[in-house]
Design an enzyme around this catalytic site. Sequence first.
Site, short mmCIF file in Angstrom:
data_model
loop_
_atom_site.label_atom_id
_atom_site.label_comp_id
_atom_site.label_asym_id
_atom_site.label_seq_id
_atom_site.Cartn_x
_atom_site.Cartn_y
_atom_site.Cartn_z
N GLY A 62 0.82 -1.20 0.00
CA GLY A 62 0.00 0.00 0.00
C GLY A 62 0.86 1.26 0.00
N SER A 63 0.38 2.28 0.69
CA SER A 63 1.05 3.58 0.62
C SER A 63 2.39 3.64 1.35
CB SER A 63 0.12 4.66 1.17
OG SER A 63 -0.99 4.83 0.32
N THR A 64 2.74 2.60 2.12
CA THR A 64 4.09 2.58 2.69
C THR A 64 5.13 2.54 1.57
OG1 THR A 64 4.18 0.16 2.88
CG2 THR A 64 3.26 1.38 4.75
N ASP B 99 -6.17 6.59 3.50
CA ASP B 99 -5.13 5.95 2.71
C ASP B 99 -5.65 4.79 1.89
OD1 ASP B 99 -2.66 5.81 1.75
OD2 ASP B 99 -1.78 4.68 3.39
#
Length: 639
Positions: free
Chosen positions: A320-322, A634
């Site tokens: 994901g957004s990591t 997110d």
Amino acid sequence: MNSDTDRAKVIGRRAILLGGGKLALLSTLIGRMYFLQVVESDKYAVLADENRINLRLLPPPRGRILDRNGVPMAVNQQNYRVLLVSEQTDDLDDTLDALSDIIPINDHDRARITREANRHRSFVPVTVRENLSWEDVSRIEINTPDLPGVMIDVGQSRNYPLEGLGAHLLGYVSAVSEPDLQASTDPLLELPGFRIGKAGIERVYDLALRGKGGTSQVEVNAVGRTIRELKRDEGEPGVDLNLTIDLELQQFAAQRMGEESGAVVVIDIHTGEILVMASTPSFDPNAFNRGLTPEEWRDLISNPRAPLTNKAIAGQYPPGSTFKLMTALAALETGTITADQRVFCPGQMSLGNISFHCWKKGGHGSLDLIGGIKNSCDVYFYEIARRTGFERIAEMAKRFGLGLPMGLDLPGERGGTIPNRDWKRATLGQPWHPGETLINSIGQGYVLATPLQLAVMTARVANGGFAVQPHLARDIIDGVHATPRQVPAWNDLGISRQSLALVRKGMFAVTNEPGGTAYGARIKDESMAMSGKSGSAQVRRITMREREGGVKKNEDLPWKERDHALFVAYAPESAPRYACCVTVEHGGGGSGVAAPIARDILIEVQKRDPLRSASLWTPPAASFGHDHHDHDHDHAEHG
């Protein structure tokens, strides 16, 4: 005359030589008889009257496994068991029938005993039953004359006093299988009830933990009862293995995860020592040592939350957004963006006839790099990824530890996936499409990573761009010897300090500035402040019809269809020391679910740090400061 005299002399000399030879032989015989009947009389008295001396191989005590503070995680306990030597009984079935009148032996056990007796050599004892009570032992000992080949043995059994806590790390020991016997020449494996490491640390360091067998010379009578021990060599016990794990932190992390399914990893960003590696739910490794029942095994393998899987190293999730941290670094290092260049987010981005949506309906407006990370704006990262190209992003991700196993001293580690054009053509036989650059740049699409990899990625960002490697054993194990591990000089990844500083500023804004996606999960004590990045990874595709009619909330979906919640962070911001990754399977939003767990764990980690006092805390050379800059649903939505 002279001839007769000479002949007499020759005969006389021969007679003397022959007599001398006979005398020497007689003296040797008398000496040997004296040695056997006087010097060795006790030994041969023992051998008389159907008595005999047996030489037995003794299993060494298995080495303990300890946490970083010396707290036992795997130990040994006494185990009273009954053994059977098939060559000492005329009829195995008759002996088992007689023994079953004293202790219960079911059909399953009887079949196993018969199988093992046929598999081993006839003089090798076979375990009938373990963990006997004193009452069982007494009854068997009294009836030994009527139980040929049966004996009581006091051995050791592996015990995991903390049960499920750390089970995925420790692994377990189990009985020796036929393939194990064929693959090894170690005679210890032939011993009844001997256990070897089958998973986890127990398996990786099995030879060192196993030790070296000893021997016992015992006197036994005609019915096999041990009369006395004549000589004993204890062998060499296994190595005590010290792990980097902090057991109290491990317990805190497991309790903080509660009933969630997922993983937590905490790593020292400078040494690579793993302080926490928790995978939930867990299992009791003692069950494998004593032998699982068919019902227990079915329950474990049918559980949808996979308690047998170490999710920290074998769970592969879309980050994901990591992953946007890698996209940002690749764009900065290739010069496709600068810190002050801005991208306008209207809520979606078009590429051809396809619309790629931001998680925030209506968009974020104009953002620079820090704002893009702080708000986790999908459109911002779509645009910088389009300019940079995913090949460069993939190369950056691999430098930070994604896409390949980390080489951890634990079996079962998986490497995740960092795709590129060649990978897609080789794996799927298809060309790369421009839209896939956008989707993969925000950690969706084909990108997969393990929680361990994401923790290492974060550690390398926090430590100034050095290729720290994770490990679990505090010692270097060479054969059966352990020596303390020295911290190596990690390779520099070659990333500019300016680029890393900018990304860290964005991570600081995520958790410490109002409007940051994880501001609600911040650590309010500034001396412990963390910087992080949240992520929510979709596990299903959102259709256009759903988007137009309103996307269902995660809690309204079946558990298996909910987003994964992820959060990566390091602390303290002023002098980074620890990196953390929390992954909650199907947990929903990273900022709302995973971030609070990471916050609580990082607070606890810092409380336990012996160097936390200001007089002892010295910022490492690799760290650098930041400027304060100005939520995370997110939830990356795309059409």
